[in-house]
Design a protein around this motif. Structure first.
Motif, PDB file in Angstrom:
ATOM      1  N   UNK A 164     -35.980  45.397 -19.622  1.00 44.08           N
ATOM      2  CA  UNK A 164     -34.868  44.641 -19.054  1.00 44.08           C
ATOM      3  C   UNK A 164     -34.538  45.149 -17.649  1.00 44.08           C
ATOM      4  N   UNK A 165     -33.839  44.337 -16.889  1.00 48.36           N
ATOM      5  CA  UNK A 165     -33.550  44.655 -15.492  1.00 48.36           C
ATOM      6  C   UNK A 165     -32.610  45.857 -15.373  1.00 48.36           C
ATOM      7  N   UNK A 166     -33.020  46.898 -14.630  1.00 52.70           N
ATOM      8  CA  UNK A 166     -32.140  48.051 -14.425  1.00 52.70           C
ATOM      9  C   UNK A 166     -30.804  47.610 -13.829  1.00 52.70           C
ATOM     10  N   UNK A 167     -29.733  48.155 -14.357  1.00 46.74           N
ATOM     11  CA  UNK A 167     -28.400  47.825 -13.860  1.00 46.74           C
ATOM     12  C   UNK A 167     -27.804  46.577 -14.468  1.00 46.74           C
ATOM     13  N   UNK A 168     -28.639  45.788 -15.163  1.00 43.61           N
ATOM     14  CA  UNK A 168     -28.144  44.577 -15.829  1.00 43.61           C
ATOM     15  C   UNK A 168     -28.443  44.714 -17.333  1.00 43.61           C
ATOM     16  N   UNK A 169     -29.478  44.008 -17.814  1.00 48.03           N
ATOM     17  CA  UNK A 169     -29.828  44.153 -19.226  1.00 48.03           C
ATOM     18  C   UNK A 169     -30.269  45.557 -19.575  1.00 48.03           C
ATOM     19  N   UNK A 170     -30.773  46.281 -18.562  1.00 50.46           N
ATOM     20  CA  UNK A 170     -31.201  47.657 -18.783  1.00 50.46           C
ATOM     21  C   UNK A 170     -30.056  48.591 -19.115  1.00 50.46           C
ATOM     22  N   UNK A 171     -28.806  48.093 -19.022  1.00 53.50           N
ATOM     23  CA  UNK A 171     -27.643  48.906 -19.364  1.00 53.50           C
ATOM     24  C   UNK A 171     -27.551  49.190 -20.863  1.00 53.50           C
ATOM     25  N   UNK A 172     -28.448  48.602 -21.656  1.00 60.42           N
ATOM     26  CA  UNK A 172     -28.498  48.975 -23.073  1.00 60.42           C
ATOM     27  C   UNK A 172     -28.815  50.465 -23.212  1.00 60.42           C
ATOM     28  N   UNK A 173     -29.343  51.072 -22.145  1.00 60.92           N
ATOM     29  CA  UNK A 173     -29.637  52.508 -22.137  1.00 60.92           C
ATOM     30  C   UNK A 173     -28.448  53.354 -21.674  1.00 60.92           C
ATOM     31  N   UNK A 174     -27.436  52.718 -21.140  1.00 58.12           N
ATOM     32  CA  UNK A 174     -26.321  53.448 -20.536  1.00 58.12           C
ATOM     33  C   UNK A 174     -25.491  54.145 -21.620  1.00 58.12           C
ATOM     34  N   UNK A 175     -25.352  55.479 -21.550  1.00 52.42           N
ATOM     35  CA  UNK A 175     -24.567  56.199 -22.562  1.00 52.42           C
ATOM     36  C   UNK A 175     -23.139  55.684 -22.694  1.00 52.42           C
ATOM     37  N   UNK A 176     -22.556  55.206 -21.585  1.00 58.41           N
ATOM     38  CA  UNK A 176     -21.182  54.712 -21.653  1.00 58.41           C
ATOM     39  C   UNK A 176     -21.090  53.439 -22.484  1.00 58.41           C
ATOM     40  N   UNK A 177     -22.107  52.574 -22.365  1.00 56.44           N
ATOM     41  CA  UNK A 177     -22.124  51.356 -23.187  1.00 56.44           C
ATOM     42  C   UNK A 177     -22.376  51.701 -24.646  1.00 56.44           C
ATOM     43  N   UNK A 184     -22.593  43.404 -18.241  1.00 49.53           N
ATOM     44  CA  UNK A 184     -22.227  42.656 -17.045  1.00 49.53           C
ATOM     45  C   UNK A 184     -23.451  42.075 -16.347  1.00 49.53           C
ATOM     46  N   UNK A 185     -23.425  40.753 -16.118  1.00 44.23           N
ATOM     47  CA  UNK A 185     -24.518  40.081 -15.423  1.00 44.23           C
ATOM     48  C   UNK A 185     -25.770  39.918 -16.254  1.00 44.23           C
ATOM     49  N   UNK A 186     -25.671  40.164 -17.556  1.00 44.52           N
ATOM     50  CA  UNK A 186     -26.854  40.100 -18.427  1.00 44.52           C
ATOM     51  C   UNK A 186     -26.525  39.310 -19.690  1.00 44.52           C
TER      52      UNK A 186
END
Length: 254
Positions: free
Chosen positions: A172-185, A221-223
């Motif tokens: 997925x796009x970093x910063x968008x759908x790739x936020x599934x990796x974000x610890x905060x999410x 956001x944006x995804x």
């Protein structure tokens, strides 16, 4: 010193043979190492989603294996929900699903929503009984915007509460759908209501900010498409055509 054409040809063939053997051996060794590393990474993801390992924390293979001595790997019949005793714990459900004997067609509504066309007859789950981290870990997958997302979701032993979620493979796009990796999410997930007592799926990711804090997670956001993809795969894998029958038996056993 002059060499005959026969000698030169023989020497060249021998050199090619030796080179081929060396390259082949190196390739096999590298491939085996890649497989070992991939297996260790997936085990680490299981530990992470169960809260036994912090995001980004690295362990040696021996340390990972030590944890897995306290983890029960379960192979379950997807339809009946029964645990299959003596089954191969290394079963690759996604590969098995593609075979006639190992899987069946997914219901059209789920196939369209998730991109998962075939469902394996046997699914893998992990029962973790480490004190303070007791949970069931399930394999989940489905389409995002650009890729198939592969991951895990952890549920409380009674199956009603989310303990964590993680994805170990996606494009997925970093910063968008790739936020599934974000610890905060991912930090939003623990404590959310996953199912009700009847097995209905309650957890969902919504567009924008979550309104029902008990069971909703902020959208990516944006995804929008990736957000929808996460929702769709949860409905599939936590529902009656996925792990639903198994989860119902776990609730009934308590």
């Amino acid at each position: 010193m002059e060499f005959s054409n026969k000698y030169i040809l023989g020497f060249s063939l021998a050199l090619c043979l030796v080179s081929s053997l060396v390259v082949s051996t190196v390739h096999v060794n590298v491939r085996e190492k890649q497989i070992e590393n991939a297996a260790a990474d997936q085990k680490s993801q299981v530990l992470q989603v169960a809260g036994l390992l912090a995001a980004g924390e690295k362990l040696e293979s021996e340390e990972i294996d030590a944890y897995f001595e306290e983890i029960e790997i379960l192979i379950v019949n997807r339809v009946s929900g029964e645990i299959i005793e003596g089954a191969d714990a290394d079963v690759d459900s996604r590969s098995a699903a593609k075979t006639t004997a190992g899987g069946s067609d997914a219901p059209e509504v789920h196939a369209k929503a998730t991109g998962v066309k075939r469902l394996a007859n046997e699914l893998r789950a992990y029962r973790i009984q480490v004190e303070g981290h007791e949970c069931l870990v399930l394999e989940i997958s489905g389409n995002g915007l650009w890729s198939t997302l592969l991951g895990y979701i952890a549920l409380s032993p009674d199956t009603l509460e989310v303990r964590g979620i993680t994805y170990y493979s996606h494009k997925e796009t970093p910063g968008l759908g790739g936020e599934v990796d974000n610890p905060r999410w991912k930090a939003q997930w623990p404590g959310k209501r996953a199912l009700n007592a009847d097995g209905d799926v309650l957890i969902e990711v919504i567009k924008g900010k979550a309104k029902d804090k008990d069971r909703q997670v902020d959208g990516l956001s944006g995804a929008t498409i990736t957000t929808r993809g996460v929702n769709n795969m949860l409905k599939l894998w936590l529902g009656e055509h996925g792990y639903g029958p198994f989860l119902a038996k776990q609730r009934g056993a308590l």
